[in-house]
Design an enzyme around this catalytic site. Sequence first.
Site: not given
Length: 276
Positions: A147, A184, A29, A145, A182, A34
Amino acid sequence: MKVFTESSKLSEALKQRKGTCGFVPTMGALHEGHLSLVDRCRKECDTVVVSVFVNPTQFNDPNDLKNYPRTAEADIALLEKAGADFAFMPSVEEIYPEKDTRVFDFGLLDKVMEGPSRPGHFNGVAQVVSRLFDIVGCDIAYFGEKDFQQIAIIREMVRQLNYPIQIVPCPIVRNPDGLALSSRNLLLTPEHRKAAPLIYQTLSEEVNLHRAFPVEETKRRVIERINANPLLHVEYFSIVNADTLQDINDWSEAENVRGCIVVHAGAVRLIDNIAM
């Protein structure tokens, strides 16, 4: 770009490489966050490998695993455009031909923040990242960063398993309104998406006050302001030593301090952090 689903074929192809191999592990996703990792990897390494794998062992909620967005075709197109050399998109059986029963001891690193609310999560992260490191055999690996706790866990895993791999943390990429990118975010309703930028706005304003208030009062101010929006609810806000991830009680306790937060926006759990 070449796409592989089998680790043996990827390993064979990587044997032909020369120079430095960089690796970006993802759960797909893909978004600009990314791609910023892939871009940095491309600039610093001779070979760029990106994995796309939704790892079941790091989900403690079966519904979270089921609902995690999967966009394989779009991911391949984005990676090709970003200049990746190899995309690795394995099945669960390929990564775990046998059940991975390894249990890692991370000391206090996984006993705080995400640890208590997501039991087994970081052990699952260590399982999959170590498997991917073994398959890819990279020299450098890149992680976002957002996470923040995950990076500390992976560094400790690398130390324990004695991998000759450099772990490179990369800055959080944000939308223009401040919301951290994200996968999500795709699950947010329009109303919750509109409310979510309040998280980073609040963190930023507290940082700009230059520690004008004691640690506990700063935590209270952040939580109360975000919770004042009925669409948002703070699960936790921790102000920690950025190296040990342990809570601090006074600003003088550590030079590098991080504010780490999780906020529920409806059914979606949003993670963010900021240097304080």
